[in-house]
Design a protein around this motif. Structure first.
Motif, short mmCIF file in Angstrom:
data_model
loop_
_atom_site.label_atom_id
_atom_site.label_comp_id
_atom_site.label_asym_id
_atom_site.label_seq_id
_atom_site.Cartn_x
_atom_site.Cartn_y
_atom_site.Cartn_z
N ALA A 27 50.24 42.09 31.62
CA ALA A 27 49.70 41.42 32.74
C ALA A 27 49.75 39.86 32.52
O ALA A 27 49.24 38.97 33.12
N ASP A 28 50.38 39.46 31.14
CA ASP A 28 50.63 38.32 31.06
C ASP A 28 52.16 37.96 30.78
O ASP A 28 52.83 38.48 29.93
N SER A 29 52.62 37.07 31.51
CA SER A 29 54.05 36.83 31.54
C SER A 29 54.49 36.11 30.26
O SER A 29 55.58 36.71 29.69
N LYS A 45 40.73 31.89 36.37
CA LYS A 45 41.43 30.52 35.94
C LYS A 45 42.84 30.20 36.45
O LYS A 45 43.54 29.20 36.37
N ALA A 46 43.61 31.54 36.39
CA ALA A 46 44.90 31.37 36.83
C ALA A 46 45.49 32.62 37.93
O ALA A 46 44.60 33.42 38.01
N ASP A 47 46.36 32.20 38.82
CA ASP A 47 47.05 33.38 39.50
C ASP A 47 48.45 33.87 39.11
O ASP A 47 49.33 33.19 38.72
N ASN A 148 37.54 41.81 21.69
CA ASN A 148 37.21 40.41 22.25
C ASN A 148 36.14 40.64 23.40
O ASN A 148 35.97 39.51 24.09
N HIS A 149 36.13 41.85 23.90
CA HIS A 149 35.55 42.25 24.94
C HIS A 149 34.66 43.46 24.87
O HIS A 149 34.90 44.28 24.12
N THR A 150 33.63 43.42 25.68
CA THR A 150 32.75 44.75 25.67
C THR A 150 33.60 45.88 26.11
O THR A 150 33.66 46.88 25.70
N GLN A 182 34.25 45.46 37.66
CA GLN A 182 34.91 44.74 38.82
C GLN A 182 36.27 44.46 38.61
O GLN A 182 37.33 44.56 39.72
N GLN A 183 36.77 44.60 37.29
CA GLN A 183 38.18 44.43 37.25
C GLN A 183 39.03 45.62 36.87
O GLN A 183 40.15 45.59 36.81
N HIS A 184 38.64 46.45 37.37
CA HIS A 184 38.96 47.96 37.61
C HIS A 184 39.51 48.30 35.98
O HIS A 184 40.54 49.24 35.98
N ASP A 205 26.96 34.17 37.09
CA ASP A 205 28.37 33.05 37.06
C ASP A 205 29.20 33.59 37.52
O ASP A 205 30.20 32.75 37.94
N TYR A 206 29.30 34.97 37.31
CA TYR A 206 30.81 35.54 37.82
C TYR A 206 30.40 36.30 39.04
O TYR A 206 31.20 36.21 40.10
N HIS A 207 29.48 37.08 39.27
CA HIS A 207 29.18 37.93 40.35
C HIS A 207 28.45 36.95 41.36
O HIS A 207 27.63 36.31 40.92
#
Ligand code: UAG
Ligand code: ATP
Ligand code: API
Ligand code: MG
Length: 488
Positions: A27-29, A45-47, A148-150, A182-184, A205-207
């Motif tokens: 998902a990262d060019s 932060k970006a599209d 780096n993530h839960t 939320q991000q599936h 801050d996000y939801h």
């Protein structure tokens, strides 16, 4: 693999497109390699759709993008789908293939790491090859890997799951964060059961608001679990009652636990040293077990975990005695040391108003003089919780030290100021090591110190730097300097 196998029937591809060979996913060019499928995801932060040209230039053979994406002829198929994050997760599950045959997920504002750790421990005691994935990393029988993530992104997640399955892991307990839902990120996971601990303030801050926050957590029960799967809900709040009602309406088997649970009703929890004796009602019979952990919340987490293990093949009679062997997840009310005057120092991960209140309440029975607390709040996270945490600490503790947590891209002093705005009498010491030194130096006989917010963390995020730091090391160093006894 062929594109048709990855995004299959859902995308109704033309035959020639379905036959395109795909060598990898991203998902990262910037990570695209020849033959990859690029997922163009609109983000915070970006599209991602702005990087389709770059991805194709780097060799992407196909692109998955949201409906309505402006992608003039880029030379490869751009497949528009309703939710590219969902499509990516399904593709990742198919691309990496293997995953443990029995997986459960746990969601809730607090308790996810603890429950996932307990489920892994209970399965292991049953002789099963079990692992957990979440905030404290990938905990597998032969290794621990930091994340780096839960809840990891779907590509990383399914790479991990395939590796675990390849190592013979058959049982997986994973944390389902609200961001992750939320991000599936978990949409490709085959789940047998899901747990719900609680929902209070965090991540606003996000939801957009509390209802949206709850709606994301409900995805686990509304979409990811299927009728006939099991939901384990700690009925500790009216929001939990709503979750339980939704689970029943969806045809999930409900195991309700806690003081208002119908399946496992917690009748009594009596502190016994740094353990607690629990009385529980199950199918009309009363049982007792000594949980070697401190705090009401740990009893709640233990029963959510018991429910998840019962949902995956164990009987209550098998699981109950195993609760007496549970170990706390690292950094969750760890007894980190004791001063020469016998004042205990606990390290905890509480970083929300409810968690801080629960952690302080858990320690109150051990206080004969004062309860001191050292905490701060993370930067680039929910700002509204800062004054609330200042107020909770001031109301429930006898001396508050406000310090830094992970300021990230914010000014640390601004974060402390927001906490202090509702913490009259608190002592402000920005440097966390110094704040812990100061608090420990002031401990007297009968006191208890709680160092909260970072738990297991081994770094302090300042700007985009991670400075090596741990509360455990800071406490040990302060005790050494003061001739106290640091526990390992
Ligand atoms: C707010 C959030 O969750 N963001 C996550 C999300 O980023 P995003 O989709 O918003 O990405 P973005 O940076 O806006 O970029 C959009 C898209 O453009 C792509 N892009 C961007 C630049 C470029 O040159 N080329 C390109 O293709 C990006 O790869 C991305 O796909 O997807 C990224 C890839 O999976 C994650 O790394 C990122 O996590 C950020 C770093 C983060 O801090 N997330 C935290 C808040 C988080 O997820 N926490 C939860 C809960 C923690 C807890 O309560 O315990 C967790 O599960 O860890
Ligand atoms: N069931 C609970 N109810 C309220 N507070 C809890 C509960 N379980 C743990 N806590 C508190 O929350 C802190 C975090 O616990 P834990 O790491 O298990 O939660 P989590 O949901 O994984 O958190 P995160 O979302 O940050 O990953 C603990 O250190 C404790 O202070
Ligand atoms: N000490 C951390 C705890 C929260 C980490 C995790 N729950 C998240 O929101 O990323 C912080 O506040 O920075
Ligand atoms: Mg966690």
């Amino acid at each position: 693999m062929k594109l048709g196998e990855l995004i299959g029937p859902e995308a109704a591809l033309a035959e020639d497109v379905a036959g395109i060979s795909i060598t990898g996913l991203s998902a990262d060019s910037r990570d695209i390699q020849s033959g990859y499928l690029f997922a163009a995801l609109p983000g915070v932060k970006a599209d991602g759709t702005k990087f389709i040209g770059e991805a194709v230039a780097k060799g992407a053979s196909a692109v998955v993008a949201p409906q309505g994406t402006e992608a003039d002829d880029v030379g490869v198929p751009v497949i528009e789908v309703p939710e590219p994050r969902h499509t990516l997760s399904i593709a990742a599950a198919r691309f990496f293939g293997a995953q443990p045959e029995t997986s459960v997920a746990v969601t809730g504002t607090n308790g996810k790491t603890s429950v996932a750790s307990f489920v892994r421990q209970l399965w292991s005691r049953r002789g099963l090859n079990a692992a957990s994935v979440g905030t404290i990393g990938v905990i597998a029988p032969k290794s621990t890997t930091i994340l780096n993530h839960t809840t990891p992104d779907p590509i990383e997640l399914h790479r991990i799951l395939a590796e675990l399955a390849g190592e013979g892991v058959t049982h997986l307990a994973i944390e389902a964060s609200s961001h992750g839902l939320q991000q599936h990120r978990l949409d490709g996971l085959k789940l047998k059961a899901g747990g719900f601990t609680n929902i209070t303030r965090d991540h606003l801050d996000y939801h957009h608001n509390f209802e949206d926050y709850l709606a994301q957590k409900l995805r686990l029960f509304r979409e990811l679990l299927q009728p006939g799967d099991t939901a384990v809900v700690d009925i500790g709040s009216e929001a939990a009652e709503r979750v339980a009602a939704e689970c029943i309406a969806r045809g999930l088997n409900l195991i309700s636990v806690g003081k208002r649970g119908k399946t496992l009703r917690l009748l009594e929890a009596v502190p016994d040293g740094f353990s607690q004796t629990l009385k529980v009602l199950y199918e009309g019979e009363t049982y007792e077990v000594r949980l070697p952990l401190v705090g009401d919340f740990q009893a709640s987490n233990a029963f959510v975990a018991a429910g998840l293990v019962m949902a995956t093949g164990a009987t209550f009679e098998e699981v109950l005695p195993m609760l007496a062997e549970l170990e706390g997840a690292k950094g969750r009310l760890d007894l980190a040391g004791t001063t020469d005057d016998g004042a205990p120092i606990f390290i905890d991960y509480a970083h929300t108003p409810d968690a801080l209140a629960k952690a302080i309440a858990a320690l109150r029975p051990y206080v004969r003089h004062r309860l001191l607390v050292v905490f701060g709040c993370g930067g680039d996270r929910d700002r509204g919780k800062r004054p609330q945490m200042g107020a909770v600490a001031t109301k429930l503790a006898d001396q508050v030290y406000v310090t830094d947590d992970n300021p990230r891209s914010e000014e640390a002093a601004d974060i402390r100021r927001a906490i202090l705005s509702h913490a009259p009498g608190a002592i402000e010491i920005g440097d966390r090591t110094q704040a812990i030194d100061e608090a420990i130096a002031h401990l007297q006989a009968g006191d208890v110190l709680l160092v909260a917010g970072k738990g297991h963390e081994t770094g302090q995020i300042v700007g985009n730097q991670i400075i090596p730091y741990s509360d455990h090391d800071a406490v040990a160093a302060a005790l050494k300097a003061g001739e106290g006894h640091a526990r390992g």
